[in-house]
Design an enzyme around this catalytic site. Structure first.
Site, mmCIF file in Angstrom:
data_model
loop_
_atom_site.group_PDB
_atom_site.id
_atom_site.type_symbol
_atom_site.label_atom_id
_atom_site.label_comp_id
_atom_site.label_asym_id
_atom_site.label_seq_id
_atom_site.Cartn_x
_atom_site.Cartn_y
_atom_site.Cartn_z
ATOM 1 N N GLY A 10 37.518 -64.861 -12.279
ATOM 2 C CA GLY A 10 37.717 -63.909 -13.385
ATOM 3 C C GLY A 10 38.671 -64.375 -14.456
ATOM 4 C CB ALA A 11 41.490 -66.686 -14.630
ATOM 5 C CB ILE A 14 31.725 -65.389 -18.087
ATOM 6 C CG1 ILE A 14 30.819 -66.354 -18.869
ATOM 7 C CG2 ILE A 14 31.017 -64.062 -17.831
ATOM 8 C CD1 ILE A 14 29.580 -66.819 -18.112
ATOM 9 C CG ASP A 62 39.686 -72.909 -3.503
ATOM 10 O OD1 ASP A 62 38.535 -72.548 -3.186
ATOM 11 O OD2 ASP A 62 39.935 -73.998 -4.055
ATOM 12 C CE1 TYR A 188 26.774 -74.600 -12.077
ATOM 13 C CE2 TYR A 188 24.882 -75.017 -13.496
ATOM 14 C CZ TYR A 188 25.922 -74.200 -13.108
ATOM 15 O OH TYR A 188 26.113 -72.980 -13.727
ATOM 16 C CE LYS A 192 25.712 -70.473 -10.569
ATOM 17 N NZ LYS A 192 27.095 -69.948 -10.307
ATOM 18 N NE ARG A 256 19.951 -77.879 -22.883
ATOM 19 C CZ ARG A 256 19.050 -78.863 -22.953
ATOM 20 N NH1 ARG A 256 17.901 -78.669 -23.589
ATOM 21 N NH2 ARG A 256 19.293 -80.030 -22.400
HETATM 22 N N1 LIG Z 1 29.079 -70.700 -19.339
HETATM 23 C C1 LIG Z 1 27.763 -70.901 -19.196
HETATM 24 O O1 LIG Z 1 27.083 -71.399 -20.091
HETATM 25 C C2 LIG Z 1 27.087 -70.495 -17.912
HETATM 26 C C3 LIG Z 1 25.692 -70.600 -17.841
HETATM 27 C C4 LIG Z 1 25.045 -70.252 -16.662
HETATM 28 C C5 LIG Z 1 25.779 -69.793 -15.585
HETATM 29 N N2 LIG Z 1 27.133 -69.704 -15.662
HETATM 30 C C6 LIG Z 1 27.870 -69.255 -14.472
HETATM 31 O O2 LIG Z 1 28.807 -68.258 -14.834
HETATM 32 C C7 LIG Z 1 29.954 -68.350 -14.006
HETATM 33 C C8 LIG Z 1 31.216 -68.368 -14.841
HETATM 34 O O3 LIG Z 1 31.158 -69.442 -15.744
HETATM 35 P P1 LIG Z 1 32.210 -69.662 -16.918
HETATM 36 O O4 LIG Z 1 31.458 -70.198 -18.063
HETATM 37 O O5 LIG Z 1 33.067 -68.462 -17.103
HETATM 38 O O6 LIG Z 1 33.040 -70.879 -16.298
HETATM 39 P P2 LIG Z 1 34.603 -71.167 -16.293
HETATM 40 O O7 LIG Z 1 34.727 -72.537 -15.751
HETATM 41 O O8 LIG Z 1 35.229 -70.829 -17.589
HETATM 42 O O9 LIG Z 1 35.146 -70.117 -15.220
HETATM 43 C C9 LIG Z 1 35.046 -70.334 -13.856
HETATM 44 C C10 LIG Z 1 36.344 -69.849 -13.228
HETATM 45 O O10 LIG Z 1 36.254 -70.088 -11.822
HETATM 46 C C11 LIG Z 1 37.466 -70.629 -11.389
HETATM 47 N N3 LIG Z 1 37.230 -71.446 -10.211
HETATM 48 C C12 LIG Z 1 36.639 -72.674 -10.143
HETATM 49 N N4 LIG Z 1 36.659 -73.113 -8.879
HETATM 50 C C13 LIG Z 1 37.266 -72.140 -8.142
HETATM 51 C C14 LIG Z 1 37.600 -72.038 -6.776
HETATM 52 N N5 LIG Z 1 37.321 -73.017 -5.922
HETATM 53 N N6 LIG Z 1 38.238 -70.923 -6.360
HETATM 54 C C15 LIG Z 1 38.554 -69.919 -7.230
HETATM 55 N N7 LIG Z 1 38.252 -69.973 -8.533
HETATM 56 C C16 LIG Z 1 37.621 -71.085 -8.985
HETATM 57 C C17 LIG Z 1 38.008 -71.440 -12.544
HETATM 58 O O11 LIG Z 1 39.427 -71.595 -12.459
HETATM 59 C C18 LIG Z 1 37.573 -70.614 -13.730
HETATM 60 O O12 LIG Z 1 38.594 -69.722 -14.128
HETATM 61 C C19 LIG Z 1 29.754 -69.589 -13.132
HETATM 62 O O13 LIG Z 1 29.292 -69.165 -11.867
HETATM 63 C C20 LIG Z 1 28.673 -70.366 -13.840
HETATM 64 O O14 LIG Z 1 27.895 -71.117 -12.925
HETATM 65 C C21 LIG Z 1 27.804 -70.042 -16.806
#
Ligand SMILES: NC(=O)c1ccc[n+]([C@@H]2O[C@H](COP(=O)([O-])OP(=O)(O)OC[C@H]3O[C@@H](n4cnc5c(N)ncnc54)[C@H](O)[C@@H]3O)[C@@H](O)[C@H]2O)c1
Ligand SMILES: [Zn+2]
Length: 377
Positions: A10-11, A14, A62, A188, A192, A256
């Site tokens: 959540g930090a 998204i 984690d 990856y 998913k 995209r």
């Molecule tokens: N951003 C995109 O374009 C996109 C597209 C498709 C799917 N997603 C999915 O959306 C989700 C969020 O993506 P985002 O863009 O916000 O990414 P992001 O990397 O900004 O956020 C992911 C968060 O997860 C945390 N994290 C990573 N590993 C961790 C762990 N082992 N334990 C606890 N926390 C952990 C990170 O610190 C980070 O704050 C992901 O599951 C990603 O696969 C994102």
């Protein structure tokens, strides 16, 4: 009593946007996030606004620490599962790590829901369009087809466009529906897709409602500017600000579906709140393709850059050519329509980027790693 939502990851990009919206709407929020340095930089700090906002219960952990997760799940109504490693190319040489964080940690979360006291009634999963591999295409003779990944030989000959799997004829990209045959082309993507199966099947058997959302390319304020492995717009923005060259793979016409983070937040909230989302797997995107060359030019203009993008003819194995979302399902199920136009979204993104510290450029290093592994030419 207001509903209590646990947002894993959540930090992140998204997650912070979602937390802000849900707090404003009166939800109780817990965030579990390890502030991964790849995303948050070497001296990770919580997004300042979130830190100042004492209403969020922040658990720095984690997602693989199941003891912590078990405690966090005790009083929660809904889990929004965002925590993940997200670098497509990086996943190809950190296979076990991606599997542990994305797949195994999700399995552990479900084990807790199956075996320990908890109050969870719904899980919303952030999945990805990457599970499709190439998107849907139309052949004049064979109608809708799903070509496989482009071969190394094909890419070497600069034959960028996939061909019809039946007649080898030319194809036209069309919107990809949820019924498309999944064909993950990266580790990856495979993790998913595994998350989707684990959550749907366990949710069914435990009587926990699930909603799986397949996001297209998300962009907007709050996107990590540190992670050189993902986020084409943030990678480009750093190079534009530094006056560096902007190399565009293939012929630049690969496309995209760029969806603004506010629309992703809208979709997650609808999925959390609507019973119609139960058991559903839904695309979330803008529903329109934009070529990588076009988006790069838009961003150069928005940031007042001086260096135009340069099509290099280089390519990466495993990259897809086109994929954009068919939104009919999510429109019918959740009454979702994207609200943010690309023009407005890019303007807003550029304004936010300009207010941020200028990060180091990590693209050259990330590409070097790929070349060393013969994944890029
Ligand atoms: N951003 C995109 O374009 C996109 C597209 C498709 C799917 N997603 C999915 O959306 C989700 C969020 O993506 P985002 O863009 O916000 O990414 P992001 O990397 O900004 O956020 C992911 C968060 O997860 C945390 N994290 C990573 N590993 C961790 C762990 N082992 N334990 C606890 N926390 C952990 C990170 O610190 C980070 O704050 C992901 O599951 C990603 O696969 C994102
Ligand atoms: Zn054909």
């Amino acid at each position: 009593m207001n509903k209590h939502i646990l947002i894993t990851g959540g930090a992140g990009f998204i997650g912070t946007n979602l937390s802000r919206k849900l707090l404003a709407d009166g939800y109780r929020i817990s965030v579990l996030d390890n502030l991964s340095p790849q995303i948050h930089g070497p001296y990770p700090q919580l997004d300042e606004a979130m830190l100042r906002d004492g209403r969020i219960h922040f658990i720095r952990a984690d997602v693989r620490q199941s003891g912590v997760l078990e405690q966090a799940l005790q009083t929660v109504d809904t889990v929004v599962h965002l925590a993940a490693e997200t670098g497509t190319a990086q996943s190809m040489y950190q296979i076990a790590h991606y599997n542990e964080v994305n797949t195994q940690a999700t399995a552990q979360l479900l084990d807790i829901l199956a075996n320990k006291p908890n109050t969870v009634k719904k899980i919303v999963l952030a999945s990805s369009r990457s599970i499709y591999g190439e998107g849907a295409y139309a052949c004049l003779t064979h109608g809708t087809v799903y070509p496989g990944a482009r071969s190394a030989a094909q890419l070497k000959n600069h034959q960028w466009d996939p061909l019809c799997p039946t007649c080898n004829g030319p194809l036209r990209a069309i919107p990809t529906p949820e019924t498309a045959r999944p064909s993950p082309a990266s580790i990856y993507a495979a993790t998913k897709y595994a998350q989707e199966d684990l959550i749907r099947i366990a949710g069914d058997s435990l009587g926990i409602s699930t909603a799986i959302l397949r996001f297209q390319n998300v962009y907007g304020a709050g996107q990590s500017l540190n992670n050189p492995y993902t986020g084409i717009l943030s990678i480009f923005s750093t190079r534009i600000r530094r006056g560096m060259s902007l190399p565009i793979f293939e012929d630049g016409l690969e496309s995209r579906d760029f969806v603004h983070v506010n629309d992703i937040v809208q979709a997650i909230q609808l999925a959390m709140e609507s019973d119609a989302a139960s058991g559903a797997t839904l695309n979330v995107g803008a529903g329109e393709p934009t070529s990588v060359l076009d988006i790069a030019n838009l961003l150069v203009d928005a940031l007042g850059g001086t260096v135009r993008p340069e099509v290099t003819g280089q390519y990466r194995l495993g990259d897809i050519r086109h994929c954009y979302a068919d939104l009919s399902q999510i429109k019918a199920t959740l009454n979702f329509t994207p609200q943010v136009s690309l023009a407005r979204g890019i303007e807003e993104f550029a304004a936010w980027v300009s207010s941020q510290p200028l990060p180091e450029d990590g693209l050259d290093k990330a590409n070097e790693e790929l070349k060393k592994r013969k994944m890029m030419s």
